[in-house]
Design a protein around this motif. Structure first.
Motif, PDB file in Angstrom:
ATOM      1  N   GLU A 131     -10.067   5.250  -0.517  1.00  0.00           N
ATOM      2  CA  GLU A 131     -10.953   5.095   0.637  1.00  0.00           C
ATOM      3  C   GLU A 131     -12.408   4.948   0.208  1.00  0.00           C
ATOM      4  N   VAL A 186       4.014   4.327   4.737  1.00  0.00           N
ATOM      5  CA  VAL A 186       3.407   5.581   5.200  1.00  0.00           C
ATOM      6  C   VAL A 186       4.343   6.201   6.242  1.00  0.00           C
ATOM      7  N   GLY A 211      -6.679   8.826  -0.867  1.00  0.00           N
ATOM      8  CA  GLY A 211      -7.567   9.513   0.067  1.00  0.00           C
ATOM      9  C   GLY A 211      -8.625  10.257  -0.730  1.00  0.00           C
ATOM     10  N   TYR A 231       2.449  -1.218   4.616  1.00  0.00           N
ATOM     11  CA  TYR A 231       1.892   0.127   4.500  1.00  0.00           C
ATOM     12  C   TYR A 231       3.055   1.107   4.485  1.00  0.00           C
ATOM     13  N   HIS A 279      -3.945   3.491  -2.077  1.00  0.00           N
ATOM     14  CA  HIS A 279      -5.095   3.681  -1.184  1.00  0.00           C
ATOM     15  C   HIS A 279      -5.399   5.181  -1.137  1.00  0.00           C
ATOM     16  N   HIS A 301      -1.560   5.196  14.260  1.00  0.00           N
ATOM     17  CA  HIS A 301      -2.674   4.704  13.441  1.00  0.00           C
ATOM     18  C   HIS A 301      -2.498   3.216  13.119  1.00  0.00           C
ATOM     19  N   PHE A 302      -1.295   2.843  12.658  1.00  0.00           N
ATOM     20  CA  PHE A 302      -1.095   1.446  12.255  1.00  0.00           C
ATOM     21  C   PHE A 302      -0.919   0.524  13.454  1.00  0.00           C
ATOM     22  N   TYR A 314     -11.142   7.222   8.955  1.00  0.00           N
ATOM     23  CA  TYR A 314      -9.962   6.674   8.275  1.00  0.00           C
ATOM     24  C   TYR A 314      -9.685   5.247   8.759  1.00  0.00           C
ATOM     25  N   GLN A 326       2.401   8.380  11.236  1.00  0.00           N
ATOM     26  CA  GLN A 326       1.163   7.601  11.366  1.00  0.00           C
ATOM     27  C   GLN A 326       1.374   6.293  12.131  1.00  0.00           C
ATOM     28  N   HIS A 329       4.395  12.004   0.504  1.00  0.00           N
ATOM     29  CA  HIS A 329       3.799  11.122  -0.496  1.00  0.00           C
ATOM     30  C   HIS A 329       4.806  10.777  -1.575  1.00  0.00           C
ATOM     31  N   ASP A 371      -9.639   1.607   6.795  1.00  0.00           N
ATOM     32  CA  ASP A 371      -8.458   0.753   6.785  1.00  0.00           C
ATOM     33  C   ASP A 371      -8.782  -0.656   7.266  1.00  0.00           C
ATOM     34  N   SER A 423      -0.604   6.651  -2.148  1.00  0.00           N
ATOM     35  CA  SER A 423      -1.843   6.976  -1.438  1.00  0.00           C
ATOM     36  C   SER A 423      -2.029   8.437  -1.036  1.00  0.00           C
ATOM     37  N   PRO A 424      -1.920   9.366  -1.996  1.00  0.00           N
ATOM     38  CA  PRO A 424      -2.133  10.766  -1.622  1.00  0.00           C
ATOM     39  C   PRO A 424      -3.603  11.052  -1.330  1.00  0.00           C
ATOM     40  N   ASN A 425      -3.827  12.169  -0.662  1.00  0.00           N
ATOM     41  CA  ASN A 425      -5.200  12.635  -0.445  1.00  0.00           C
ATOM     42  C   ASN A 425      -5.508  13.588  -1.572  1.00  0.00           C
ATOM     43  N   ASP A 446       0.892  -1.168   0.000  1.00  0.00           N
ATOM     44  CA  ASP A 446       0.000   0.000   0.000  1.00  0.00           C
ATOM     45  C   ASP A 446       0.925   1.211   0.000  1.00  0.00           C
TER      46      ASP A 446
HETATM   47  N1  ARG Z   1      -3.981   9.043   2.446  1.00  0.00           N
HETATM   48  C1  ARG Z   1      -3.191   8.874   3.619  1.00  0.00           C
HETATM   49  C2  ARG Z   1      -2.382  10.129   3.917  1.00  0.00           C
HETATM   50  O1  ARG Z   1      -2.036  10.810   2.999  1.00  0.00           O
HETATM   51  C3  ARG Z   1      -2.243   7.738   3.518  1.00  0.00           C
HETATM   52  C4  ARG Z   1      -2.891   6.415   3.336  1.00  0.00           C
HETATM   53  C5  ARG Z   1      -1.979   5.289   3.654  1.00  0.00           C
HETATM   54  N2  ARG Z   1      -2.586   4.019   3.508  1.00  0.00           N
HETATM   55  C6  ARG Z   1      -3.489   3.494   4.335  1.00  0.00           C
HETATM   56  N3  ARG Z   1      -3.980   2.325   4.065  1.00  0.00           N
HETATM   57  N4  ARG Z   1      -3.879   4.130   5.434  1.00  0.00           N
HETATM   58  O2  ARG Z   1      -2.090  10.419   5.041  1.00  0.00           O
END
Ligand code: ARG
Length: 592
Positions: free
Chosen positions: A278, A353, A180, A351, A178, A360-361, A329, A357, A152, A333, A141-143, A138
């Motif tokens: 997402e 990332v 956003g 992941y 993934h 989060h994980f 979020y 974060q 990113h 996930d 994964s930009p927003n 994964d």
């Molecule tokens: N979109 C998220 C961000 O920019 C990162 C996502 C990473 N992947 C995931 N499965 N949470 O912070």
């Protein structure tokens, strides 16, 4: 912390290593059997390692574990093992040093094994046969409703390298973006666009335009907090699933962003097997919530639905539904883990990332553990450090670009390419395909700089050091490839097969050959530790060794037998550098 150094364990190697290692291991297993070890004991305790110091030997065996099983003193066992392995066509020597046995391969055997395998594209130099391991990666994964962040870019570059490395090792890879593309940030962008947006402007430069809208929303909402209520309403309308204005707007903004990302993605050689953002999990969250509820770990807390993780050592609960009924979020996930589990049956889900974060994980994994879901074991956060840029007064601080936090990936790549273009104009004005070379070298400078050190370290973004053709840079390794290519062109003869030449002529190339021997180990470690820097380091080491070899050994003009052997060496070094760079996502120009 030092990485585990073992390169081969037991009769079933944990690593795809060379024939050379395998042959040595056979001899070693024979020797320990003769010394009284049962096959089970040998399987548990016989492994090859890299010696602490390469001057002591090419490979080592540490006798501790086996000595314990046999009830002997490790140095005595090491001495007995060394004594049982006399020199032969493979081994030049086996010598004990305390609890270790150090092995030295015959140089001709080393050269033959390494060079034939490289020519044959055999593993570990070429791609390995399928392993049956499945790895979900994964990454990027930009927003899309928020600015693209320099983090990113790191995720994109590291994730791309990991995809390539795992594929090389024969693993089945599912590269997943993934995106956003859901939630309140998206609703705010939609609100901004519905109020102030204009499709012509959007088409002209989607990322910049959306960034401007993002900023404008941020400013206006300070004066007019009701904007957030408007956004919440749009989000509800979107979540309703109806075919309405919101849905169409969502589709438009998503399509435009994806199309805009496609440019830099293809310049970086990045592809995805799945772009499941997402939003894709919108209709999969209820089933995920039901699965959590069924295990009895979901609790109510101030109207929200949460999983407490105190027994897992985490203070903050994982919130899966807010008191207003909306999801988060984390909820998406969680649904994504279940989806990946059911669809791909992965052994690992990586992941890629940023380190910020981590919580989060940790929470995601802990929730799965608390639910006693076996897939918890597959969840691996692959964190990385920040990008730093230099301030006016020479200090390093969190990367800032002219647009503040936002990064326009295309512009960064363009800047690198422009700088390389002007270096070429100065140093090599007659270079054919100069624009294409500038593109390859400029992009490589950025990618290599990102992958040079272990990922958790911060990356210094500094044009001068990235573009230094003599430093540990992408351009330096690419230049080594081009130099080797130019030698091959000058000789202008077909490269003979490695087993057809007098490899004795390469007796003084042992440093090059030993680095080559390590390629498989570097790639394997990169995969195990999710650490492409092992591959980067290998390319730097090989480029350095072949450069110094060529300082006192010429190919063109050497007598034919020597020339042929060197030709094989130079060609193999080039192939291996090209392979290493390709695993990092970097192309090697023919000339530069
Ligand atoms: N979109 C998220 C961000 O920019 C990162 C996502 C990473 N992947 C995931 N499965 N949470 O912070």
């Amino acid at each position: 912390m030092d990485a585990p150094r073992s390169i081969l364990r037991g009769p079933e190697p944990s690593l795809r290593v060379t024939d050379l290692h395998r042959q040595l291991l056979d001899r070693l297993l024979g020797a320990v059997a003769a010394l009284g070890a049962t096959p089970e004991q040998a399987a548990a305790a016989v492994r090859l390692d890299l010696p602490k110091n390469r001057d002591h030997g090419d490979v080592a065996f540490g006798a501790f574990q086996l000595a314990k099983l046999l009830g002997q003193a490790p140095p005595a066992l090491a001495a007995a093992v060394a004594g049982a392995l006399p020199p032969d066509d493979l081994l030049e020597s086996a010598t004990s040093a305390g609890p270790f046995v150090n092995f030295r391969f015959r140089r001709a055997a080393l050269a033959r094994a390494v060079l034939t395998a490289i020519q044959a594209q055999a593993a570990p130099y070429g791609p390995s046969p399928a392993t049956g391991q499945t790895v979900c990666i994964d990454f990027s994964s930009p927003n899309i409703a928020k600015p693209f962040h320099i983090g990113h870019m790191r995720s994109t570059v590291i994730g791309n390298a990991l995809c390539r490395i795992h594929r090389h090792l024969g693993n089945s890879v599912q590269g997943i973006n993934h995106l956003g593309d859901w939630g309140m940030p998206f609703a705010k962008m939609m609100t901004a666009y519905m109020r102030w947006g204009n499709e012509t402007e959007l088409h002209r430069s989607p990322m910049r335009y959306m960034f401007d809208l993002y900023k404008r929303y941020g400013q206006e909402v300070k004066q007019n907090p009701a904007l957030d209520d408007e956004a919440a309403k749009h989000f509800q309308a979107l979540e309703s699933g109806a075919d309405n204005a919101e849905r169409r707007m969502w589709q438009l903004l998503r399509d435009e962003s994806l199309q805009a990302f496609q440019g830099p993605y293809s310049r970086l050689g990045v592809t995805f097997d799945h772009i499941t953002g997402e939003s894709f999990f919108e209709d999969k969250m209820e089933a995920a919530m039901a699965r959590v509820t069924a295990t009895g770990v979901l609790e109510r807390s101030e109207g929200a639905e949460v999983v407490w993780l105190k027994e897992q050592g985490i203070k903050e609960p994982c919130i899966l539904r807010k008191s207003d009924g909306t999801t988060l979020y984390h909820t998406r996930d969680l649904a994504a883990v279940f989806h990946r589990e059911a669809t791909f049956h992965p052994h690992r889900i990586l992941y890629v990332v940023g380190a910020e974060q981590k919580l989060h994980f940790d929470q995601l994994k802990a929730v799965l553990q608390k639910m006693r879901e076996p897939i918890a074991a597959a969840v691996e956060h692959v964190p990385f450090g920040l990008v730093l840029s230099k301030t006016e007064d020479g200090k390093w601080e969190k990367f800032a670009s002219r647009a503040g936090n936002a990064v326009f990936l295309d512009e960064i790549l363009d800047e690198a390419v422009a700088k390389v273009r002007s270096i070429i104009r100065e140093k090599n004005p007659d270079l054919p395909n100069a624009d294409q070379v500038a593109e390859q070298v400029g992009v490589s400078a950025i990618v290599f700089n990102d992958l040079k050190n272990s990922r958790i370290k911060d990356v210094k973004f500094d044009w001068d050091s990235m573009l230094n053709f003599d430093g540990e840079t992408g351009p330096y390794v690419q230049y080594a490839c081009a130099r080797l290519g130019s030698i091959l062109r000058k000789v202008d003869l077909p490269v003979p097969a490695a087993d057809q030449v007098d490899l004795g002529a390469l007796a003084d190339a042992e440093r090059v050959l030993l680095v080559m021997l390590d390629f498989g180990t570097a790639v394997q470690r990169a995969a195990e530790q999710s650490e492409p820097s092992h591959v980067t380091a290998h390319t730097i080491a090989l480029a350095g060794e072949i450069h110094s070899y060529l300082r006192d050994h010429y190919v063109v003009g050497a007598e034919p037998a020597v020339r042929d052997a060197r030709l094989v060496l130079v060609d193999a070094a080039r192939r291996l550098l090209v392979t290493g760079l390709r695993l990092l996502g970097i192309e090697a120009p023919e000339r530069m």
